[in-house]
Design a protein around this motif. Structure first.
Motif, PDB file in Angstrom:
ATOM      1  N   PRO A 140      38.099  16.776  31.343  1.00 27.56           N
ATOM      2  CA  PRO A 140      38.686  17.398  30.139  1.00 27.56           C
ATOM      3  C   PRO A 140      40.135  16.958  29.898  1.00 27.56           C
ATOM      4  O   PRO A 140      40.553  16.771  28.747  1.00 27.56           O
ATOM      5  N   GLU A 141      40.911  16.790  30.986  1.00 26.78           N
ATOM      6  CA  GLU A 141      42.318  16.365  30.811  1.00 26.78           C
ATOM      7  C   GLU A 141      42.399  14.935  30.269  1.00 26.78           C
ATOM      8  O   GLU A 141      43.205  14.646  29.374  1.00 26.78           O
ATOM      9  N   ALA A 142      41.546  14.047  30.790  1.00 25.48           N
ATOM     10  CA  ALA A 142      41.549  12.660  30.300  1.00 25.48           C
ATOM     11  C   ALA A 142      41.135  12.639  28.835  1.00 25.48           C
ATOM     12  O   ALA A 142      41.725  11.927  28.007  1.00 25.48           O
ATOM     13  N   ILE A 174      40.200   8.738  36.971  1.00 29.63           N
ATOM     14  CA  ILE A 174      39.510   9.812  36.259  1.00 29.63           C
ATOM     15  C   ILE A 174      38.595  10.488  37.279  1.00 29.63           C
ATOM     16  O   ILE A 174      37.707   9.845  37.847  1.00 29.63           O
ATOM     17  N   LYS A 175      38.853  11.794  37.522  1.00 32.64           N
ATOM     18  CA  LYS A 175      38.123  12.520  38.561  1.00 32.64           C
ATOM     19  C   LYS A 175      36.802  13.055  38.003  1.00 32.64           C
ATOM     20  O   LYS A 175      36.765  13.588  36.904  1.00 32.64           O
ATOM     21  N   GLY A 176      35.769  12.916  38.813  1.00 33.22           N
ATOM     22  CA  GLY A 176      34.426  13.269  38.322  1.00 33.22           C
ATOM     23  C   GLY A 176      33.949  14.655  38.680  1.00 33.22           C
ATOM     24  O   GLY A 176      32.774  14.962  38.533  1.00 33.22           O
ATOM     25  N   GLY A 177      34.849  15.530  39.134  1.00 31.30           N
ATOM     26  CA  GLY A 177      34.431  16.861  39.590  1.00 31.30           C
ATOM     27  C   GLY A 177      33.710  17.678  38.540  1.00 31.30           C
ATOM     28  O   GLY A 177      32.884  18.532  38.881  1.00 31.30           O
ATOM     29  N   TYR A 178      33.989  17.460  37.267  1.00 32.11           N
ATOM     30  CA  TYR A 178      33.357  18.248  36.210  1.00 32.11           C
ATOM     31  C   TYR A 178      31.923  17.845  35.944  1.00 32.11           C
ATOM     32  O   TYR A 178      31.196  18.517  35.235  1.00 32.11           O
ATOM     33  N   ARG A 179      31.486  16.719  36.527  1.00 31.18           N
ATOM     34  CA  ARG A 179      30.091  16.308  36.340  1.00 31.18           C
ATOM     35  C   ARG A 179      29.228  17.127  37.304  1.00 31.18           C
ATOM     36  O   ARG A 179      29.719  17.641  38.303  1.00 31.18           O
ATOM     37  N   ARG A 200      28.028  14.780  46.801  1.00 24.27           N
ATOM     38  CA  ARG A 200      28.434  15.994  46.114  1.00 24.27           C
ATOM     39  C   ARG A 200      28.055  17.198  46.978  1.00 24.27           C
ATOM     40  O   ARG A 200      26.921  17.320  47.428  1.00 24.27           O
ATOM     41  N   THR A 201      29.012  18.086  47.231  1.00 23.70           N
ATOM     42  CA  THR A 201      28.719  19.311  47.981  1.00 23.70           C
ATOM     43  C   THR A 201      28.353  20.401  46.989  1.00 23.70           C
ATOM     44  O   THR A 201      29.069  20.609  45.999  1.00 23.70           O
ATOM     45  N   ASN A 202      27.276  21.093  47.267  1.00 21.18           N
ATOM     46  CA  ASN A 202      26.833  22.165  46.377  1.00 21.18           C
ATOM     47  C   ASN A 202      27.574  23.453  46.768  1.00 21.18           C
ATOM     48  O   ASN A 202      27.149  24.172  47.659  1.00 21.18           O
ATOM     49  N   THR A 209      40.949  21.578  44.022  1.00 19.40           N
ATOM     50  CA  THR A 209      40.480  20.242  44.436  1.00 19.40           C
ATOM     51  C   THR A 209      41.380  19.136  43.873  1.00 19.40           C
ATOM     52  O   THR A 209      41.724  18.189  44.572  1.00 19.40           O
ATOM     53  N   GLY A 210      41.754  19.287  42.599  1.00 19.08           N
ATOM     54  CA  GLY A 210      42.564  18.247  41.949  1.00 19.08           C
ATOM     55  C   GLY A 210      43.946  18.133  42.583  1.00 19.08           C
ATOM     56  O   GLY A 210      44.444  17.032  42.842  1.00 19.08           O
ATOM     57  N   CYS A 211      44.566  19.298  42.850  1.00 17.55           N
ATOM     58  CA  CYS A 211      45.901  19.296  43.471  1.00 17.55           C
ATOM     59  C   CYS A 211      45.833  18.620  44.840  1.00 17.55           C
ATOM     60  O   CYS A 211      46.672  17.773  45.183  1.00 17.55           O
ATOM     61  N   THR A 212      44.819  19.001  45.614  1.00 14.27           N
ATOM     62  CA  THR A 212      44.699  18.502  46.991  1.00 14.27           C
ATOM     63  C   THR A 212      44.452  16.992  47.001  1.00 14.27           C
ATOM     64  O   THR A 212      45.060  16.250  47.788  1.00 14.27           O
ATOM     65  N   PHE A 213      43.586  16.526  46.112  1.00 10.33           N
ATOM     66  CA  PHE A 213      43.281  15.088  46.010  1.00 10.33           C
ATOM     67  C   PHE A 213      44.551  14.311  45.657  1.00 10.33           C
ATOM     68  O   PHE A 213      44.913  13.328  46.335  1.00 10.33           O
ATOM     69  N   SER A 214      45.263  14.760  44.629  1.00  7.18           N
ATOM     70  CA  SER A 214      46.440  13.973  44.213  1.00  7.18           C
ATOM     71  C   SER A 214      47.570  14.078  45.239  1.00  7.18           C
ATOM     72  O   SER A 214      48.353  13.137  45.404  1.00  7.18           O
ATOM     73  N   ALA A 241      37.603  18.104  52.707  1.00 11.52           N
ATOM     74  CA  ALA A 241      38.179  19.427  52.420  1.00 11.52           C
ATOM     75  C   ALA A 241      37.156  20.302  51.686  1.00 11.52           C
ATOM     76  O   ALA A 241      37.103  21.518  51.880  1.00 11.52           O
ATOM     77  N   ILE A 242      36.330  19.659  50.853  1.00 11.12           N
ATOM     78  CA  ILE A 242      35.301  20.406  50.108  1.00 11.12           C
ATOM     79  C   ILE A 242      34.105  20.705  51.013  1.00 11.12           C
ATOM     80  O   ILE A 242      33.582  21.816  51.031  1.00 11.12           O
ATOM     81  N   SER A 243      33.690  19.715  51.802  1.00  8.15           N
ATOM     82  CA  SER A 243      32.428  19.905  52.535  1.00  8.15           C
ATOM     83  C   SER A 243      32.581  20.839  53.742  1.00  8.15           C
ATOM     84  O   SER A 243      31.647  21.556  54.077  1.00  8.15           O
TER      85      SER A 243
HETATM   86  N1  LIG Z   1      31.192  19.524  44.405  1.00 11.61           N
HETATM   87  C1  LIG Z   1      31.913  18.464  44.762  1.00 11.61           C
HETATM   88  N2  LIG Z   1      31.519  17.679  45.791  1.00 11.61           N
HETATM   89  C2  LIG Z   1      32.232  16.589  46.161  1.00 11.61           C
HETATM   90  N3  LIG Z   1      33.376  16.198  45.544  1.00 11.61           N
HETATM   91  C3  LIG Z   1      33.829  16.939  44.499  1.00 11.61           C
HETATM   92  C4  LIG Z   1      33.124  18.103  44.049  1.00 11.61           C
HETATM   93  N4  LIG Z   1      33.841  18.635  43.015  1.00 11.61           N
HETATM   94  C5  LIG Z   1      34.932  17.864  42.839  1.00 11.61           C
HETATM   95  N5  LIG Z   1      34.923  16.832  43.717  1.00 11.61           N
HETATM   96  C6  LIG Z   1      35.955  15.797  43.876  1.00 11.61           C
HETATM   97  O1  LIG Z   1      37.220  16.462  43.979  1.00 11.61           O
HETATM   98  C7  LIG Z   1      38.246  15.678  43.385  1.00 11.61           C
HETATM   99  C8  LIG Z   1      38.965  16.506  42.323  1.00 11.61           C
HETATM  100  O2  LIG Z   1      38.174  16.479  41.141  1.00 11.61           O
HETATM  101  P1  LIG Z   1      38.085  17.622  40.064  1.00 11.61           P
HETATM  102  O3  LIG Z   1      37.463  18.826  40.661  1.00 11.61           O
HETATM  103  O4  LIG Z   1      37.426  17.024  38.870  1.00 11.61           O
HETATM  104  O5  LIG Z   1      39.628  17.912  39.771  1.00 11.61           O
HETATM  105  P2  LIG Z   1      40.341  19.180  39.117  1.00 11.61           P
HETATM  106  O6  LIG Z   1      40.469  20.217  40.203  1.00 11.61           O
HETATM  107  O7  LIG Z   1      41.636  18.655  38.660  1.00 11.61           O
HETATM  108  O8  LIG Z   1      39.448  19.670  38.024  1.00 11.61           O
HETATM  109  C9  LIG Z   1      37.543  14.439  42.844  1.00 11.61           C
HETATM  110  O9  LIG Z   1      37.594  13.411  43.818  1.00 11.61           O
HETATM  111  C10 LIG Z   1      36.102  14.905  42.637  1.00 11.61           C
HETATM  112  O10 LIG Z   1      35.153  13.861  42.638  1.00 11.61           O
END
Ligand SMILES: Nc1ncnc2c1ncn2[C@@H]1O[C@H](COP(=O)(O)OP(=O)(O)O)[C@@H](O)[C@H]1O
Ligand SMILES: Cc1ncc(COP(=O)(O)OP(=O)(O)O)c(N)n1
Length: 268
Positions: A140-142, A174-179, A200-202, A209-214, A241-243
């Motif tokens: 959404p930000e992009a 461009i982060k794919g978390g929203y997919r 992808r972790t369910n 997640t975005g803050c931690t990644f950047s 960190a997610i899994s």
């Molecule tokens: N369910 C998930 N499983 C694995 N990786 C994820 C998941 N959700 C987000 N990510 C990853 O976390 C990072 C942050 O993405 P995103 O969640 O889109 O950012 P934001 O918090 O800014 O919305 C990206 O590398 C994205 O691919």
């Protein structure tokens, strides 16, 4: 031993999952000395944002000067910069800093709460984005930055290219978390497109997640890593960190900032 330092300029999260707190924990995990300038104090938790108070502009500038005149950062990251006035207040100082600068264009929290003034989008495009070594928007930000609908990976690629070629950043992720189908991110750097894949972790625990990644990317750039290396390590860091979920809070909980250290251990 060389000491690497990183500065985050961002808002707060008292529950520690996002914002300045997440950034500092991530810097520490990556063995980089973390410093912070606070732009806004938030009352927020895993259920959403309850209250926001912006810091006065002169206090933001004074915090930044306190850091810059004493302990020079090896890399700088911005997160929640909520108003055009805050962006204007930062731009001269950021321009004068000759170290990598990561711009995480925080606009809306996953809870749906707005973290940026509606009038800030144009300023963000014109002030902070052109200075950035890497811009790290979610979908959404992009979409907002380049005013284009993003649905496919090809759209993500196009967006990353436009952020570099039209808005003037050196690189964009461009982060794919929203997919919901995969968590592939797209990096455009040095006129080359790279896809970063991860399982992808369910989970619903994706707060911050975005803050931690950047922040992980910022820490690696502070050590002198290339953009490609830093983004690749950042991706591995956020994936773990997610899994290695913590299951904290009654809403959408934080990620596990020490998950990367547990790699290969049971508990996912
Ligand atoms: N369910 C998930 N499983 C694995 N990786 C994820 C998941 N959700 C987000 N990510 C990853 O976390 C990072 C942050 O993405 P995103 O969640 O889109 O950012 P934001 O918090 O800014 O919305 C990206 O590398 C994205 O691919
Ligand atoms: C103070 C503050 N900054 C940024 C965010 C948004 O964090 P982000 O990593 O983009 O992820 P979500 O929290 O939206 O999942 C925040 N909540 N607070």
């Amino acid at each position: 031993m060389a000491i690497h330092t990183a500065l985050t300029i961002a808002g707060t999260d008292p529950t520690g999952g996002a914002g300045v707190q997440a950034d500092l924990k991530t810097f520490q995990e990556r063995e980089v000395f973390g410093m912070s300038v606070i732009t806004s104090v938030l009352a927020q938790n895993t259920t959403g944002v309850q209250m926001i108070n912006h810091m006065p502009l002169d206090l933001i500038q004074a915090q930044l000067d306190s850091v810059l005149t004493d302990i020079p950062p090896s890399a700088v990251k911005t997160g929640m910069i909520a108003t055009p006035e805050m962006m204007e207040a930062l731009v001269d100082r950021l321009q004068a800093i000759d170290v990598p600068y990561i711009c995480d264009p925080v606009m809306i929290a996953k809870s749906g709460d707005p973290l940026m003034d509606e009038h800030s989008r144009k300023s963000l495009r014109e002030t902070l984005v052109p200075l950035a070594t890497i811009v790290t928007p979610n979908i959404p930000e992009a979409s907002d930055l380049i005013e284009m609908k993003i649905e496919t990976v090809a759209d993500m690629e196009k967006a990353a290219k436009l952020i570099v070629n039209e808005l003037g950043a050196k690189a964009a992720v461009i982060k794919g978390g929203y997919r919901t189908d995969h968590s592939t991110d797209v990096l455009f750097s040095n006129q080359t497109m790279t896809h970063l894949h991860a399982d992808r972790t369910n989970t619903k625990h994706l707060h911050g997640t975005g803050c931690t990644f950047s922040a992980a990317i910022t820490a690696e750039l502070a050590k002198g890593k290339s953009i490609e290396e830093a983004v690749s390590i950042g991706k591995a860091f956020i994936t773990d960190a997610i899994s290695y979920t913590l299951n904290l809070g009654s809403g959408n909980g934080p990620t596990n900032h020490w998950g990367f250290r547990l790699k290969g251990l049971p508990g996912k």
